[in-house]
Design a protein around this motif. Structure first.
Motif, PDB file in Angstrom:
ATOM      1  N   SER A  17      73.226  70.649  44.900  1.00  0.00           N
ATOM      2  CA  SER A  17      72.697  70.730  43.535  1.00  0.00           C
ATOM      3  C   SER A  17      71.184  70.652  43.591  1.00  0.00           C
ATOM      4  O   SER A  17      70.608  70.220  44.595  1.00  0.00           O
ATOM      5  CB  SER A  17      73.259  69.605  42.657  1.00  0.00           C
ATOM      6  OG  SER A  17      72.970  68.338  43.229  1.00  0.00           O
ATOM      7  N   ASP A  37      72.830  68.455  35.818  1.00  0.00           N
ATOM      8  CA  ASP A  37      74.274  68.593  36.011  1.00  0.00           C
ATOM      9  C   ASP A  37      74.787  69.949  35.555  1.00  0.00           C
ATOM     10  O   ASP A  37      75.979  70.140  35.336  1.00  0.00           O
ATOM     11  CB  ASP A  37      75.020  67.489  35.267  1.00  0.00           C
ATOM     12  CG  ASP A  37      74.743  67.516  33.771  1.00  0.00           C
ATOM     13  OD1 ASP A  37      73.853  68.282  33.335  1.00  0.00           O
ATOM     14  OD2 ASP A  37      75.425  66.772  33.038  1.00  0.00           O
ATOM     15  N   ALA A  74      76.201  73.632  40.118  1.00  0.00           N
ATOM     16  CA  ALA A  74      76.662  73.115  41.405  1.00  0.00           C
ATOM     17  C   ALA A  74      77.048  74.283  42.297  1.00  0.00           C
ATOM     18  O   ALA A  74      77.711  75.226  41.849  1.00  0.00           O
ATOM     19  CB  ALA A  74      77.842  72.176  41.224  1.00  0.00           C
ATOM     20  N   SER A  80      83.726  67.967  40.100  1.00  0.00           N
ATOM     21  CA  SER A  80      82.422  68.361  39.562  1.00  0.00           C
ATOM     22  C   SER A  80      82.491  68.609  38.058  1.00  0.00           C
ATOM     23  O   SER A  80      83.402  69.273  37.567  1.00  0.00           O
ATOM     24  CB  SER A  80      81.925  69.623  40.264  1.00  0.00           C
ATOM     25  OG  SER A  80      80.749  70.113  39.636  1.00  0.00           O
ATOM     26  N   GLN A  81      81.488  68.092  37.353  1.00  0.00           N
ATOM     27  CA  GLN A  81      81.383  68.307  35.918  1.00  0.00           C
ATOM     28  C   GLN A  81      80.273  69.301  35.573  1.00  0.00           C
ATOM     29  O   GLN A  81      79.858  69.398  34.410  1.00  0.00           O
ATOM     30  CB  GLN A  81      81.108  66.972  35.218  1.00  0.00           C
ATOM     31  CG  GLN A  81      82.213  65.943  35.408  1.00  0.00           C
ATOM     32  CD  GLN A  81      83.544  66.425  34.845  1.00  0.00           C
ATOM     33  OE1 GLN A  81      83.614  66.866  33.703  1.00  0.00           O
ATOM     34  NE2 GLN A  81      84.596  66.339  35.647  1.00  0.00           N
ATOM     35  N   ALA A  82      79.789  70.032  36.577  1.00  0.00           N
ATOM     36  CA  ALA A  82      78.691  70.974  36.343  1.00  0.00           C
ATOM     37  C   ALA A  82      79.107  72.059  35.353  1.00  0.00           C
ATOM     38  O   ALA A  82      80.275  72.469  35.299  1.00  0.00           O
ATOM     39  CB  ALA A  82      78.247  71.611  37.658  1.00  0.00           C
TER      40      ALA A  82
END
Length: 247
Positions: free
Chosen positions: A81, A87, A90, A117-119
């Motif tokens: 990242s 955020d 990713a 992952s919350q990207a």
């Protein structure tokens, strides 16, 4: 993004293109150490592409320790990242030079990272392609292993190289692309396109004999719907392909 680059004037031209179009993050999809990897990295940095905004995935002509050094001693696979993207972006690097099948530790690590992952945007980066028309190199044979993970984890695109040409696919709503358009080979030396399909899927745009970079514009501030647009830009700033996400 671009792969299969070399330490020559062509790379400098491609980096100048990236600067001209205000590229914020460079993704090097493998094979930069054909002749002088240190010079390639120096050229990157002289154009503003440093460890802070450049991802490199290891190719079959690259040194794994050199890539790990660029990635600040991280493994050459796993999540990357950039601070500027917070955020929102990713990247998930795959090292296809080592074992990466469904029963490998690499697969398990990547699967866990992708799922957690919350990207907003998520892209996979690999050198040896999951999807490619018949060309100099075949596909890597692991599509059925990884594609379900990509879909379940919300991957937006799979960025590949290895074949020295440009290919773009829509595989059931997921973008797969081959971006081996660096200047290790140019013109007629670039790899042939011996078909226009992969496993029955038509190549939406397949080009050989043309070098350039591919730019994706992510709409960080427009979350509904999440989308992106992109262009394959030739060495003279000509648009060779234009596309958008499949949402």
């Amino acid at each position: 993004m671009v792969g299969d680059v070399d330490s020559n004037q062509g790379l400098t031209t491609q980096l100048e293109l990236a600067n001209h179009y205000n590229v914020q993050a460079l993704i090097l999809t493998g094979d930069f150490e054909y002749s002088n990897g240190n010079k390639v990295l120096s050229d990157l940095q002289s154009h503003g592409f440093t460890k802070e905004n450049t991802d490199i995935v290891v190719g079959n002509h690259d040194s794994e320790p050199d890539v790990k050094t660029w990635l600040n001693e991280k493994e050459p696979f796993g999540q990357v990242s950039f601070a500027f993207a917070a955020d929102r972006l990713a990247l998930f690097n795959i090292d296809a030079n080592t074992r990466f099948d469904c029963s490998s530790p690499q697969f398990e690590d990547l699967k866990s990272q992708i799922e957690s992952s919350q990207a907003l945007y998520k892209f996979v980066v690999i050198h040896q392609p999951f999807v490619t028309v018949k060309s100099h190199h075949p596909d890597n044979g692991q599509f059925n292993c990884y594609d379900p993970v990509f879909r379940a984890g919300g991957i937006d695109g799979v960025l590949q190289a290895h074949n020295h040409n440009y290919q773009r696919f829509n595989i059931n709503g997921l973008m797969y692309g081959v971006f081996g358009t660096g200047t290790h080979d140019t013109g007629s030396s670039m790899y042939p396109l011996d078909s226009n399909t992969w496993e029955g899927n038509n190549c939406l745009k397949c080009i050989t004999g043309k070098n350039g970079i591919t730019i994706i514009d992510l709409h960080f501030d427009n979350k509904n719907p999440k989308d992106f647009i992109g262009w394959f830009i030739g060495m003279n700033r000509e648009v060779l392909d234009a596309f958008e996400s499949f949402f």
